[in-house]
Design a protein around this motif. Structure first.
Motif, PDB file in Angstrom:
ATOM      1  N   HIS A  86      -8.699   7.654 -53.338  1.00 51.75           N
ATOM      2  CA  HIS A  86      -7.473   6.935 -53.694  1.00 51.75           C
ATOM      3  C   HIS A  86      -6.788   7.619 -54.879  1.00 51.75           C
ATOM      4  N   ARG A  87      -7.580   8.014 -55.869  1.00 49.37           N
ATOM      5  CA  ARG A  87      -7.030   8.712 -57.040  1.00 49.37           C
ATOM      6  C   ARG A  87      -6.422  10.062 -56.650  1.00 49.37           C
ATOM      7  N   GLU A  88      -7.045  10.752 -55.703  1.00 48.53           N
ATOM      8  CA  GLU A  88      -6.539  12.060 -55.254  1.00 48.53           C
ATOM      9  C   GLU A  88      -5.432  11.915 -54.212  1.00 48.53           C
ATOM     10  N   ASP A  89      -5.283  10.709 -53.651  1.00 44.56           N
ATOM     11  CA  ASP A  89      -4.340  10.437 -52.569  1.00 44.56           C
ATOM     12  C   ASP A  89      -4.560  11.380 -51.387  1.00 44.56           C
ATOM     13  N   HIS A  90      -5.841  11.563 -51.067  1.00 48.30           N
ATOM     14  CA  HIS A  90      -6.225  12.406 -49.928  1.00 48.30           C
ATOM     15  C   HIS A  90      -7.476  11.790 -49.326  1.00 48.30           C
ATOM     16  N   ASN A 143      -6.659  20.940 -50.238  1.00 51.87           N
ATOM     17  CA  ASN A 143      -6.987  19.564 -50.608  1.00 51.87           C
ATOM     18  C   ASN A 143      -8.293  19.093 -49.963  1.00 51.87           C
ATOM     19  N   ASP A 144      -8.519  19.479 -48.711  1.00 51.78           N
ATOM     20  CA  ASP A 144      -9.735  19.061 -48.009  1.00 51.78           C
ATOM     21  C   ASP A 144     -10.980  19.583 -48.717  1.00 51.78           C
ATOM     22  N   PHE A 145     -10.929  20.802 -49.175  1.00 56.05           N
ATOM     23  CA  PHE A 145     -12.077  21.424 -49.834  1.00 56.05           C
ATOM     24  C   PHE A 145     -12.270  20.884 -51.256  1.00 56.05           C
ATOM     25  N   ILE A 146     -11.161  20.588 -51.921  1.00 53.98           N
ATOM     26  CA  ILE A 146     -11.234  19.966 -53.256  1.00 53.98           C
ATOM     27  C   ILE A 146     -11.949  18.625 -53.150  1.00 53.98           C
ATOM     28  N   CYS A 147     -11.524  17.804 -52.205  1.00 58.05           N
ATOM     29  CA  CYS A 147     -12.145  16.484 -52.060  1.00 58.05           C
ATOM     30  C   CYS A 147     -13.580  16.585 -51.560  1.00 58.05           C
ATOM     31  N   ALA A 148     -13.870  17.530 -50.690  1.00 58.33           N
ATOM     32  CA  ALA A 148     -15.254  17.718 -50.237  1.00 58.33           C
ATOM     33  C   ALA A 148     -16.156  18.054 -51.419  1.00 58.33           C
ATOM     34  N   ASN A 171      -7.266  19.195 -58.724  1.00 55.02           N
ATOM     35  CA  ASN A 171      -6.673  17.987 -58.155  1.00 55.02           C
ATOM     36  C   ASN A 171      -5.868  18.352 -56.922  1.00 55.02           C
ATOM     37  N   CYS A 172      -5.793  17.405 -56.003  1.00 52.80           N
ATOM     38  CA  CYS A 172      -5.032  17.618 -54.777  1.00 52.80           C
ATOM     39  C   CYS A 172      -3.544  17.678 -55.067  1.00 52.80           C
ATOM     40  N   LYS A 173      -2.851  18.474 -54.251  1.00 52.89           N
ATOM     41  CA  LYS A 173      -1.395  18.552 -54.324  1.00 52.89           C
ATOM     42  C   LYS A 173      -0.825  17.517 -53.357  1.00 52.89           C
ATOM     43  N   PRO A 174       0.281  16.878 -53.700  1.00 47.88           N
ATOM     44  CA  PRO A 174       0.874  15.880 -52.799  1.00 47.88           C
ATOM     45  C   PRO A 174       1.234  16.487 -51.444  1.00 47.88           C
ATOM     46  N   CYS A 175       0.820  15.837 -50.376  1.00 46.37           N
ATOM     47  CA  CYS A 175       1.085  16.335 -49.026  1.00 46.37           C
ATOM     48  C   CYS A 175       2.565  16.274 -48.672  1.00 46.37           C
ATOM     49  N   TYR A 191     -27.385  -0.464 -48.610  1.00 46.71           N
ATOM     50  CA  TYR A 191     -26.749  -0.725 -49.904  1.00 46.71           C
ATOM     51  C   TYR A 191     -26.288   0.589 -50.552  1.00 46.71           C
ATOM     52  N   GLN A 192     -27.141   1.612 -50.524  1.00 47.02           N
ATOM     53  CA  GLN A 192     -26.773   2.902 -51.110  1.00 47.02           C
ATOM     54  C   GLN A 192     -25.614   3.542 -50.352  1.00 47.02           C
ATOM     55  N   VAL A 193     -25.605   3.384 -49.031  1.00 47.60           N
ATOM     56  CA  VAL A 193     -24.495   3.919 -48.232  1.00 47.60           C
ATOM     57  C   VAL A 193     -23.176   3.275 -48.668  1.00 47.60           C
ATOM     58  N   ILE A 194     -23.185   1.956 -48.782  1.00 46.93           N
ATOM     59  CA  ILE A 194     -21.953   1.242 -49.125  1.00 46.93           C
ATOM     60  C   ILE A 194     -21.503   1.577 -50.547  1.00 46.93           C
ATOM     61  N   ALA A 195     -22.440   1.730 -51.467  1.00 47.18           N
ATOM     62  CA  ALA A 195     -22.082   2.134 -52.835  1.00 47.18           C
ATOM     63  C   ALA A 195     -21.421   3.517 -52.811  1.00 47.18           C
ATOM     64  N   PHE A 196     -21.958   4.424 -52.017  1.00 45.39           N
ATOM     65  CA  PHE A 196     -21.397   5.768 -51.876  1.00 45.39           C
ATOM     66  C   PHE A 196     -19.991   5.693 -51.263  1.00 45.39           C
ATOM     67  N   VAL A 197     -19.835   4.910 -50.206  1.00 44.47           N
ATOM     68  CA  VAL A 197     -18.529   4.752 -49.553  1.00 44.47           C
ATOM     69  C   VAL A 197     -17.502   4.227 -50.549  1.00 44.47           C
ATOM     70  N   ASN A 198     -17.889   3.250 -51.358  1.00 44.18           N
ATOM     71  CA  ASN A 198     -16.964   2.706 -52.360  1.00 44.18           C
ATOM     72  C   ASN A 198     -16.591   3.753 -53.409  1.00 44.18           C
ATOM     73  N   ALA A 199     -17.556   4.562 -53.823  1.00 43.14           N
ATOM     74  CA  ALA A 199     -17.270   5.629 -54.793  1.00 43.14           C
ATOM     75  C   ALA A 199     -16.313   6.663 -54.186  1.00 43.14           C
ATOM     76  N   VAL A 200     -16.547   7.029 -52.931  1.00 45.33           N
ATOM     77  CA  VAL A 200     -15.660   7.980 -52.244  1.00 45.33           C
ATOM     78  C   VAL A 200     -14.265   7.375 -52.108  1.00 45.33           C
ATOM     79  N   ALA A 201     -14.188   6.096 -51.758  1.00 51.57           N
ATOM     80  CA  ALA A 201     -12.887   5.440 -51.615  1.00 51.57           C
ATOM     81  C   ALA A 201     -12.115   5.460 -52.935  1.00 51.57           C
ATOM     82  N   TRP A 202     -12.798   5.208 -54.034  1.00 56.83           N
ATOM     83  CA  TRP A 202     -12.143   5.229 -55.346  1.00 56.83           C
ATOM     84  C   TRP A 202     -11.605   6.627 -55.657  1.00 56.83           C
ATOM     85  N   MET A 203     -12.458   7.652 -55.463  1.00 58.50           N
ATOM     86  CA  MET A 203     -12.052   9.021 -55.763  1.00 58.50           C
ATOM     87  C   MET A 203     -10.892   9.458 -54.870  1.00 58.50           C
TER      88      MET A 203
END
Length: 112
Positions: free
Chosen positions: A68-72, A98-103, A11-15, A54-66
């Motif tokens: 947000h949870r990582e706050d990164h 954090n960048d590599f964790i989220c990647a 998990n990401c560490k708070p910046c 449609y698949q792009v937007i579904a992916f973007v939404n999944a990335v946005a959710w993740m």
């Protein structure tokens, strides 16, 4: 790829607590644990391709959710059948772990 799985389980560490910046050697070592990401200056990026918008937007939404949870949060550029994800730790003006964790977590989402 075992090492990337290790990153994706962290998990990401708070910046605001002051995440340490990565030197180029450490960044390149972590980059070797990712699939297809490119180091460019003080960021890493990758373009993901899809069959349709449609698949792009579904992916973007999944990335946005993740992210947000990582706050990164990444910078994202969205097109009809592709999405470019770019990570850099804006709070410190360079790369952090954090960048590599989220990647790694973004790669895991893409494989679902």
């Amino acid at each position: 790829m075992t090492a990337a799985c290790d990153l994706s389980t962290k998990n990401c560490k708070p910046c605001e607590g002051g995440v340490p910046p990565l030197g180029e050697a450490a960044a390149r070592e972590l980059l070797g644990q990712l699939d297809g990401w490119t180091l460019e200056g003080q960021c890493i990026h990758k373009t993901f391709e899809f069959r349709n918008h449609y698949q792009v937007i579904a992916f973007v939404n999944a990335v946005a959710w993740m992210t947000h949870r990582e706050d990164h949060h990444p910078d994202m550029s969205v097109g009809y059948n592709r999405c470019r994800i770019e990570y850099s730790t804006h709070a410190i003006g360079c790369l952090s772990e954090n960048d590599f964790i989220c990647a790694a977590k973004v790669d895991a989402l893409f494989k679902i």
